[in-house]
Design a protein around this motif. Structure first.
Motif, PDB file in Angstrom:
ATOM      1  N   THR A 141       0.814  -1.221   0.000  1.00 48.02           N
ATOM      2  CA  THR A 141       0.000   0.000   0.000  1.00 48.02           C
ATOM      3  C   THR A 141       0.844   1.266   0.000  1.00 48.02           C
ATOM      4  OG1 THR A 141      -0.238   0.453   2.383  1.00 48.02           O
ATOM      5  CG2 THR A 141      -1.616  -1.297   1.445  1.00 48.02           C
ATOM      6  N   ASP A 142       2.123   1.188   0.312  1.00 50.04           N
ATOM      7  CA  ASP A 142       3.049   2.329   0.291  1.00 50.04           C
ATOM      8  C   ASP A 142       2.660   3.449   1.255  1.00 50.04           C
ATOM      9  OD1 ASP A 142       5.413   3.550  -0.575  1.00 50.04           O
ATOM     10  OD2 ASP A 142       4.380   4.706  -2.101  1.00 50.04           O
ATOM     11  N   TYR A 143       1.923   3.152   2.292  1.00 57.60           N
ATOM     12  CA  TYR A 143       1.602   4.155   3.306  1.00 57.60           C
ATOM     13  C   TYR A 143       2.890   4.621   3.967  1.00 57.60           C
ATOM     14  CZ  TYR A 143      -0.491   6.121   7.585  1.00 57.60           C
ATOM     15  OH  TYR A 143      -0.869   6.951   8.619  1.00 57.60           O
ATOM     16  N   PRO A 144       3.127   5.918   4.208  1.00 59.83           N
ATOM     17  CA  PRO A 144       2.260   7.078   3.961  1.00 59.83           C
ATOM     18  C   PRO A 144       2.733   7.931   2.772  1.00 59.83           C
ATOM     19  CG  PRO A 144       3.882   7.659   5.618  1.00 59.83           C
ATOM     20  CD  PRO A 144       4.242   6.264   5.135  1.00 59.83           C
ATOM     21  N   HIS A 145       3.346   7.332   1.763  1.00 62.48           N
ATOM     22  CA  HIS A 145       3.949   8.097   0.673  1.00 62.48           C
ATOM     23  C   HIS A 145       2.905   8.614  -0.320  1.00 62.48           C
ATOM     24  CE1 HIS A 145       8.362   6.518   1.092  1.00 62.48           C
ATOM     25  NE2 HIS A 145       7.947   7.211   2.130  1.00 62.48           N
ATOM     26  N   SER A 146       3.371   9.462  -1.222  1.00 62.56           N
ATOM     27  CA  SER A 146       2.453  10.110  -2.155  1.00 62.56           C
ATOM     28  C   SER A 146       1.851   9.133  -3.153  1.00 62.56           C
ATOM     29  CB  SER A 146       3.172  11.239  -2.906  1.00 62.56           C
ATOM     30  OG  SER A 146       4.257  10.730  -3.661  1.00 62.56           O
ATOM     31  N   ASP A 147       2.507   8.013  -3.406  1.00 64.49           N
ATOM     32  CA  ASP A 147       1.965   6.997  -4.305  1.00 64.49           C
ATOM     33  C   ASP A 147       0.965   6.066  -3.609  1.00 64.49           C
ATOM     34  OD1 ASP A 147       2.777   7.279  -6.942  1.00 64.49           O
ATOM     35  OD2 ASP A 147       4.723   6.348  -6.601  1.00 64.49           O
ATOM     36  N   SER A 148       0.811   6.209  -2.314  1.00 67.21           N
ATOM     37  CA  SER A 148       0.019   5.252  -1.552  1.00 67.21           C
ATOM     38  C   SER A 148      -1.426   5.195  -2.030  1.00 67.21           C
ATOM     39  CB  SER A 148       0.033   5.617  -0.067  1.00 67.21           C
ATOM     40  OG  SER A 148      -0.769   4.704   0.681  1.00 67.21           O
ATOM     41  N   THR A 149      -1.985   3.993  -1.998  1.00 68.87           N
ATOM     42  CA  THR A 149      -3.394   3.812  -2.319  1.00 68.87           C
ATOM     43  C   THR A 149      -4.283   3.947  -1.077  1.00 68.87           C
ATOM     44  OG1 THR A 149      -3.030   1.423  -2.141  1.00 68.87           O
ATOM     45  CG2 THR A 149      -3.002   2.388  -4.349  1.00 68.87           C
ATOM     46  N   TRP A 150      -3.715   4.280   0.070  1.00 68.97           N
ATOM     47  CA  TRP A 150      -4.508   4.507   1.281  1.00 68.97           C
ATOM     48  C   TRP A 150      -5.473   5.656   1.064  1.00 68.97           C
ATOM     49  CZ3 TRP A 150      -5.684   8.427   4.637  1.00 68.97           C
ATOM     50  CH2 TRP A 150      -6.206   8.070   5.877  1.00 68.97           C
ATOM     51  N   PRO A 151      -6.707   5.591   1.530  1.00 70.79           N
ATOM     52  CA  PRO A 151      -7.355   4.478   2.254  1.00 70.79           C
ATOM     53  C   PRO A 151      -8.187   3.581   1.340  1.00 70.79           C
ATOM     54  CG  PRO A 151      -8.701   6.440   2.431  1.00 70.79           C
ATOM     55  CD  PRO A 151      -7.531   6.806   1.533  1.00 70.79           C
ATOM     56  N   ARG A 152      -7.778   3.440   0.085  1.00 74.44           N
ATOM     57  CA  ARG A 152      -8.562   2.732  -0.919  1.00 74.44           C
ATOM     58  C   ARG A 152      -7.855   1.480  -1.445  1.00 74.44           C
ATOM     59  NH1 ARG A 152      -8.535   4.863  -5.262  1.00 74.44           N
ATOM     60  NH2 ARG A 152     -10.466   3.975  -6.098  1.00 74.44           N
ATOM     61  N   SER A 153      -6.947   0.917  -0.673  1.00 75.46           N
ATOM     62  CA  SER A 153      -6.170  -0.217  -1.184  1.00 75.46           C
ATOM     63  C   SER A 153      -7.041  -1.430  -1.479  1.00 75.46           C
ATOM     64  CB  SER A 153      -5.060  -0.578  -0.198  1.00 75.46           C
ATOM     65  OG  SER A 153      -4.179   0.508  -0.032  1.00 75.46           O
ATOM     66  N   ARG A 154      -8.081  -1.645  -0.667  1.00 76.04           N
ATOM     67  CA  ARG A 154      -8.981  -2.757  -0.970  1.00 76.04           C
ATOM     68  C   ARG A 154      -9.717  -2.512  -2.290  1.00 76.04           C
ATOM     69  NH1 ARG A 154     -13.710  -4.266   3.171  1.00 76.04           N
ATOM     70  NH2 ARG A 154     -14.056  -2.024   2.922  1.00 76.04           N
ATOM     71  N   GLU A 155     -10.240  -1.287  -2.464  1.00 74.02           N
ATOM     72  CA  GLU A 155     -10.984  -0.979  -3.685  1.00 74.02           C
ATOM     73  C   GLU A 155     -10.091  -1.089  -4.921  1.00 74.02           C
ATOM     74  OE1 GLU A 155     -13.113   0.842  -0.270  1.00 74.02           O
ATOM     75  OE2 GLU A 155     -11.029   0.673  -0.911  1.00 74.02           O
ATOM     76  N   VAL A 156      -8.846  -0.611  -4.805  1.00 72.94           N
ATOM     77  CA  VAL A 156      -7.907  -0.731  -5.922  1.00 72.94           C
ATOM     78  C   VAL A 156      -7.647  -2.201  -6.234  1.00 72.94           C
ATOM     79  CG1 VAL A 156      -5.522  -0.307  -6.659  1.00 72.94           C
ATOM     80  CG2 VAL A 156      -6.821   1.512  -5.521  1.00 72.94           C
ATOM     81  N   GLY A 157      -7.414  -2.982  -5.205  1.00 70.75           N
ATOM     82  CA  GLY A 157      -7.175  -4.409  -5.411  1.00 70.75           C
ATOM     83  C   GLY A 157      -8.363  -5.120  -6.016  1.00 70.75           C
ATOM     84  N   GLU A 158      -9.565  -4.810  -5.536  1.00 69.72           N
ATOM     85  CA  GLU A 158     -10.768  -5.446  -6.090  1.00 69.72           C
ATOM     86  C   GLU A 158     -10.930  -5.113  -7.568  1.00 69.72           C
ATOM     87  OE1 GLU A 158     -13.726  -5.675  -2.198  1.00 69.72           O
ATOM     88  OE2 GLU A 158     -13.632  -3.823  -3.399  1.00 69.72           O
ATOM     89  N   ALA A 159     -10.681  -3.865  -7.934  1.00 68.83           N
ATOM     90  CA  ALA A 159     -10.838  -3.457  -9.331  1.00 68.83           C
ATOM     91  C   ALA A 159      -9.821  -4.126 -10.234  1.00 68.83           C
ATOM     92  CB  ALA A 159     -10.725  -1.937  -9.433  1.00 68.83           C
ATOM     93  N   GLN A 160      -8.585  -4.266  -9.761  1.00 65.69           N
ATOM     94  CA  GLN A 160      -7.526  -4.778 -10.622  1.00 65.69           C
ATOM     95  C   GLN A 160      -7.392  -6.297 -10.593  1.00 65.69           C
ATOM     96  OE1 GLN A 160      -3.846  -2.645  -9.997  1.00 65.69           O
ATOM     97  NE2 GLN A 160      -4.811  -0.656 -10.325  1.00 65.69           N
ATOM     98  N   MET A 161      -7.912  -6.949  -9.547  1.00 64.79           N
ATOM     99  CA  MET A 161      -7.802  -8.404  -9.443  1.00 64.79           C
ATOM    100  C   MET A 161      -9.122  -9.109  -9.650  1.00 64.79           C
ATOM    101  SD  MET A 161      -5.193  -8.806  -6.183  1.00 64.79           S
ATOM    102  CE  MET A 161      -4.369  -7.332  -5.593  1.00 64.79           C
ATOM    103  N   GLY A 162     -10.141  -8.375 -10.104  1.00 64.18           N
ATOM    104  CA  GLY A 162     -11.466  -8.962 -10.238  1.00 64.18           C
ATOM    105  C   GLY A 162     -11.538 -10.116 -11.216  1.00 64.18           C
ATOM    106  N   HIS A 163     -10.579 -10.202 -12.158  1.00 70.05           N
ATOM    107  CA  HIS A 163     -10.594 -11.277 -13.149  1.00 70.05           C
ATOM    108  C   HIS A 163      -9.895 -12.538 -12.649  1.00 70.05           C
ATOM    109  CE1 HIS A 163      -6.672  -9.400 -13.551  1.00 70.05           C
ATOM    110  NE2 HIS A 163      -6.257 -10.430 -14.261  1.00 70.05           N
ATOM    111  N   LEU A 164      -9.298 -12.471 -11.472  1.00 73.14           N
ATOM    112  CA  LEU A 164      -8.516 -13.599 -10.965  1.00 73.14           C
ATOM    113  C   LEU A 164      -9.367 -14.495 -10.065  1.00 73.14           C
ATOM    114  CD1 LEU A 164      -5.239 -11.682  -9.991  1.00 73.14           C
ATOM    115  CD2 LEU A 164      -5.670 -12.998 -12.084  1.00 73.14           C
ATOM    116  N   ALA A 165      -8.994 -15.757  -9.998  1.00 71.59           N
ATOM    117  CA  ALA A 165      -9.678 -16.689  -9.115  1.00 71.59           C
ATOM    118  C   ALA A 165      -9.471 -16.278  -7.659  1.00 71.59           C
ATOM    119  CB  ALA A 165      -9.152 -18.103  -9.343  1.00 71.59           C
ATOM    120  N   PRO A 166     -10.461 -16.515  -6.790  1.00 68.39           N
ATOM    121  CA  PRO A 166     -10.323 -16.113  -5.382  1.00 68.39           C
ATOM    122  C   PRO A 166      -9.079 -16.655  -4.711  1.00 68.39           C
ATOM    123  CG  PRO A 166     -12.595 -16.725  -5.850  1.00 68.39           C
ATOM    124  CD  PRO A 166     -11.795 -17.069  -7.080  1.00 68.39           C
ATOM    125  N   GLU A 167      -8.711 -17.888  -5.026  1.00 71.94           N
ATOM    126  CA  GLU A 167      -7.517 -18.455  -4.390  1.00 71.94           C
ATOM    127  C   GLU A 167      -6.242 -17.744  -4.871  1.00 71.94           C
ATOM    128  OE1 GLU A 167      -8.844 -21.414  -7.663  1.00 71.94           O
ATOM    129  OE2 GLU A 167      -9.776 -20.116  -6.149  1.00 71.94           O
TER     130      GLU A 167
END
Length: 404
Positions: A354-380
């Motif tokens: 998540t790169d907290y607390p740097h300027s590139d950090s996806t905080w506080p949206r790291s889950r949302e970013v991950g869901e959007a970018q990994m949605g095509h992958l199998a849950p495992e």
């Protein structure tokens, strides 16, 4: 849709509070070791990949800032050190005080609260003042004090940063890079305290140190292999960021942050290190992963077609892509291209951050970013990338926590 797993971030950062070295160095060094003073900022530039701050004298004009002072070094806290909580357009190259940063940057209770907000269970944190692999102490003139500074940071990391966090903060420590035997001893000292990750430079010769092609690092590498200590290399850990010219704006380097990781990975794959130390593991923090498939393809081609004259026939005994699969981990926080090419990288070789607390950090949206970018992958597969690989690599508990 399966719920998104709790994140284990393998690249966050701590901003060291002022007391770290003041409280832990011998009394004769307390006025010589790293310490914080408040003084005005006279000038601050970051061009051509070079960060150049100028500290003013008391009474000079300029905004007040908290500065780390150590030997000839004057290093201010900056907004880039701790940008979370600010609108992107408000994040500028400026010096700040501790009061002007989000408390989770340097305080454990507030950090854990910010991790909760970001769906992060556990985090591995790189240093700030020592720089990403302890270059601050490597460049110091007083080696005795530098070694004490490294050890003081490591003890603080284990006892004060990670100790009160109920296993949610994972220790990452430094070594005295100027001496491979001392580095090996520090790896073993920290391993006895449950530490399983150590900082290292992506390109050591840029720090005036031997390359990974030499045997100079073998004591350090052997200690890491024997203790299961991961070698963690962060972008910028060679004290230089990629750029194109002395007058290139910081945006050029920011777009090219992966480049040093690219150079470094080829170094390691063509060094013979992994054949000599078959249990060694390395990881690249904040380097992203989208560039990896081509580098592996090209490295395999060179190894197959040109190893006779390329100087690697006798020391690199298998295709580089095989070595990568067994020894190397790439880390990302925002890389849809890499995730679309995951099969060419290997799902077991990818870690989330998540790169907290740097300027590139996806905080506080790291889950949302991950869901959007990994949605095509199998849950495992998502489970493996977001936390499972980190659990295995860092020897965490099955629940994803650090245990001493």
């Amino acid at each position: 849709m399966a719920p998104f797993p709790w994140i284990i971030s393998v690249d966050d950062h701590t901003v060291e509070p002022p007391h770290v070295w003041r409280d832990r160095l011998p009394s004769k060094y307390r006025d010589l070791g790293p310490r914080v003073v408040r003084a005005p900022l006279k000038d601050l530039t970051f061009v051509g990949g070079r960060f150049t701050p100028v500290m003013g004298d008391p009474g000079d004009p300029g905004p007040p800032a908290d500065w780390w002072v150590y030997e000839d070094l004057r290093r201010p806290l900056t907004r880039l050190d701790t940008a979370v909580g600010y609108d992107r357009d408000e994040v500028r190259l400026e010096a700040i005080t501790f009061e002007q940063m989000r408390p989770g940057s340097f305080s454990v209770p507030e950090r854990l609260a910010d991790m909760d907000l970001n769906h992060v269970q556990s985090a591995l944190c790189f240093p700030t003042f020592p720089r990403f692999c302890g270059q601050t102490f490597t460049e110091a003139a007083d080696r005795e004090l530098g070694l004490l500074g490294v050890r003081a940071y490591n003890d603080w990391m284990v006892e004060e940063w990670c100790g009160p966090a109920a296993g949610r903060l994972i220790p990452l420590t430094l070594v005295p890079l100027w001496d491979a035997e001392l580095a090996a001893a520090e790896v073993r000292r920290m391993a006895e305290r449950g530490v399983r990750a150590v900082c290292f430079s992506e390109i050591p010769p840029r720090l005036g140190l031997p390359s990974v092609h030499s045997r100079d690092w073998d004591p350090f590498l052997a200690a890491c292999a024997e203790t299961g200590t991961v070698i963690a290399m962060h972008i910028g850990s060679s004290s230089s960021m990629p750029s194109t010219s002395a007058d290139a704006p910081p945006a050029v380097g920011s777009a090219l942050t992966f480049a040093n990781c690219c150079f470094s990975l080829v170094d390691w794959l063509m060094s013979g290190v992994f054949d000599r130390f078959p249990t060694l593991r390395i990881m690249y923090a904040e380097g992203q992963i989208g560039w990896i498939p081509y580098i592996l393809e090209r490295a395999d081609t060179v190894w197959r077609e040109n190893r006779g004259w390329g100087g690697v026939a006798e020391k690199v005994l298998r295709p580089p892509s095989e070595l990568f699969a067994e020894h190397v981990y790439g880390c990302f926080f925002d890389d849809p291209v890499g995730l679309r090419n995951l099969a060419a990288i290997g799902e077991r070789n990818v870690l989330y951050e998540t790169d907290y607390p740097h300027s590139d950090s996806t905080w506080p949206r790291s889950r949302e970013v991950g869901e959007a970018q990994m949605g095509h992958l199998a849950p495992e597969t998502v489970e493996r990338i977001v936390r499972g690989n980190a659990i295995d690599l860092l020897q965490l508990t099955p629940e994803g926590l650090w245990a001493r």
